[in-house]
Design a protein around this motif. Structure first.
Motif, PDB file in Angstrom:
ATOM      1  N   HIS A   1      65.871  10.113  23.442  1.00  9.09           N
ATOM      2  CA  HIS A   1      65.761   8.834  22.743  1.00  9.09           C
ATOM      3  C   HIS A   1      67.039   8.588  21.941  1.00  9.09           C
ATOM      4  O   HIS A   1      67.541   9.482  21.262  1.00  9.09           O
ATOM      5  CB  HIS A   1      64.547   8.842  21.816  1.00  9.09           C
ATOM      6  CG  HIS A   1      63.260   9.114  22.533  1.00  9.09           C
ATOM      7  ND1 HIS A   1      62.511   8.116  23.111  1.00  9.09           N
ATOM      8  CD2 HIS A   1      62.600  10.284  22.784  1.00  9.09           C
ATOM      9  CE1 HIS A   1      61.440   8.651  23.681  1.00  9.09           C
ATOM     10  NE2 HIS A   1      61.470   9.962  23.495  1.00  9.09           N
TER      11      HIS A   1
ATOM     12  N   SER B   1      64.754   5.582  25.803  1.00  8.10           N
ATOM     13  CA  SER B   1      64.608   4.456  24.876  1.00  8.10           C
ATOM     14  C   SER B   1      65.843   4.314  24.005  1.00  8.10           C
ATOM     15  O   SER B   1      66.619   5.260  23.826  1.00  8.10           O
ATOM     16  CB  SER B   1      63.366   4.645  23.984  1.00  8.10           C
ATOM     17  OG  SER B   1      63.572   5.703  23.059  1.00  8.10           O
TER      18      SER B   1
ATOM     19  N   TRP C   1      66.824   2.582  20.114  1.00  8.92           N
ATOM     20  CA  TRP C   1      66.255   2.039  18.890  1.00  8.92           C
ATOM     21  C   TRP C   1      67.339   1.574  17.931  1.00  8.92           C
ATOM     22  O   TRP C   1      68.441   2.122  17.898  1.00  8.92           O
ATOM     23  CB  TRP C   1      65.428   3.104  18.172  1.00  8.92           C
ATOM     24  CG  TRP C   1      64.241   3.637  18.905  1.00  8.92           C
ATOM     25  CD1 TRP C   1      64.246   4.570  19.907  1.00  8.92           C
ATOM     26  CD2 TRP C   1      62.872   3.284  18.690  1.00  8.92           C
ATOM     27  NE1 TRP C   1      62.962   4.816  20.326  1.00  8.92           N
ATOM     28  CE2 TRP C   1      62.100   4.050  19.586  1.00  8.92           C
ATOM     29  CE3 TRP C   1      62.223   2.416  17.807  1.00  8.92           C
ATOM     30  CZ2 TRP C   1      60.716   3.974  19.641  1.00  8.92           C
ATOM     31  CZ3 TRP C   1      60.841   2.332  17.852  1.00  8.92           C
ATOM     32  CH2 TRP C   1      60.096   3.097  18.777  1.00  8.92           C
TER      33      TRP C   1
ATOM     34  N   LEU D   1      62.730  -1.581  18.947  1.00  8.46           N
ATOM     35  CA  LEU D   1      62.831  -0.852  20.217  1.00  8.46           C
ATOM     36  C   LEU D   1      63.554  -1.779  21.196  1.00  8.46           C
ATOM     37  O   LEU D   1      62.952  -2.673  21.779  1.00  8.46           O
ATOM     38  CB  LEU D   1      61.439  -0.483  20.719  1.00  8.46           C
ATOM     39  CG  LEU D   1      61.347   0.271  22.046  1.00  8.46           C
ATOM     40  CD1 LEU D   1      62.148   1.563  22.016  1.00  8.46           C
ATOM     41  CD2 LEU D   1      59.891   0.554  22.390  1.00  8.46           C
TER      42      LEU D   1
ATOM     43  N   VAL E   1      63.169   0.359  26.558  1.00 10.49           N
ATOM     44  CA  VAL E   1      62.327   1.508  26.870  1.00 10.49           C
ATOM     45  C   VAL E   1      61.984   1.453  28.350  1.00 10.49           C
ATOM     46  O   VAL E   1      61.556   0.416  28.859  1.00 10.49           O
ATOM     47  CB  VAL E   1      61.052   1.536  26.005  1.00 10.49           C
ATOM     48  CG1 VAL E   1      60.249   0.258  26.132  1.00 10.49           C
ATOM     49  CG2 VAL E   1      60.197   2.747  26.350  1.00 10.49           C
TER      50      VAL E   1
END
Length: 242
Positions: A52, A177, A179, A204, A207
């Motif tokens: 992530h 993902s 962020w 977000l 994703v």
């Protein structure tokens, strides 16, 4: 017995998610219970064993990102997990982890001189199945490097968080993902003066096989909670059209 079209599509979707490093939710799956945010992820479960990416723009955003990541780590690591925090210019104050129920002693902090050394150390740490998480601070991350990291966790099932403070440009990566976290005023506790419960705006931006969106989230009573959805949550086709 002939399969229906719906069964065939469901089976194909499951196979695609498995090939991309996702695991079907089951009794052994750690559910984060993030409220409205859960609907953004495939099968309604935060993807573990994946990479992530977080993109803070400045010092305030970096501090907010560290807080949000620490809140996620609290759920991912559980009561006994250990992890690595690797960087060339660490932005985290280790004792701050205690605010999120994590003893700093459960992390091995590795401070290196060069970003290239950080990337190598992060990849090697992600290959170790004995750890729960690896956090790496590195402004630069390209598709090839991120793909190597993703391949590493697909074998070890370790969850990786890449924080990219002061990244000079937005690049295409293989991370599951992406962020962007911003700080919000803390929620007062029983109307008493003080900092209150930490709050963030969690965006977000991307994703894989999920639904990007933006939410207001809070760390309260040892849990990360979705306070409310701040902006529209995009369907994949709608975001692409936009």
């Amino acid at each position: 017995m002939q399969q229906s079209k719906a069964d065939i599509l469901s089976s194909l979707q499951t196979d695609i998610l498995r090939l991309q490093g996702y695991k079907s939710p089951g009794s052994s799956t750690t559910r984060m219970h993030l409220g409205l945010m859960d609907a953004a992820f495939p099968n309604g479960v935060f993807p573990l064993g994946s990479i992530h990416e977080f993109m803070p723009a400045g010092k305030e955003d970096t501090a907010a990102t560290n807080g949000f990541v620490s809140a996620l780590l609290s759920s991912v690591m559980g009561p006994a997990g250990i992890g690595f925090w690797i960087s060339a210019a660490r932005t985290l104050f280790p004792p701050a982890l205690k605010s999120f129920g994590i003893s700093p002693e459960r992390f091995i902090f590795i401070d290196l001189r060069k970003e290239k050394e950080v990337w190598w150390a992060v990849e090697e740490a992600l290959k170790c199945p004995s750890v729960s998480v690896v956090v790496g601070e590195m402004p630069t991350l390209d598709f090839t490097s991120s793909r190597r990291l993703q391949l590493a966790v697909e074998q070890s099932c370790v969850t990786g968080f890449v924080i990219r403070p002061y990244a000079e440009k937005l690049t295409t990566t293989a991370c599951v993902s992406r962020w962007k976290i911003a700080s919000l005023p803390g929620e007062a506790i029983d109307e008493l003066p003080g900092v209150g419960f930490p709050q963030w705006q969690a965006e977000l931006q991307r994703v894989r096989n999920g639904k990007p969106g933006t939410w207001e989230v809070r760390w309260q009573n040892g849990k990360l909670k979705t306070v409310e959805k701040v902006l529209h949550q995009f369907e994949p086709e709608e975001r692409k059209a936009g």
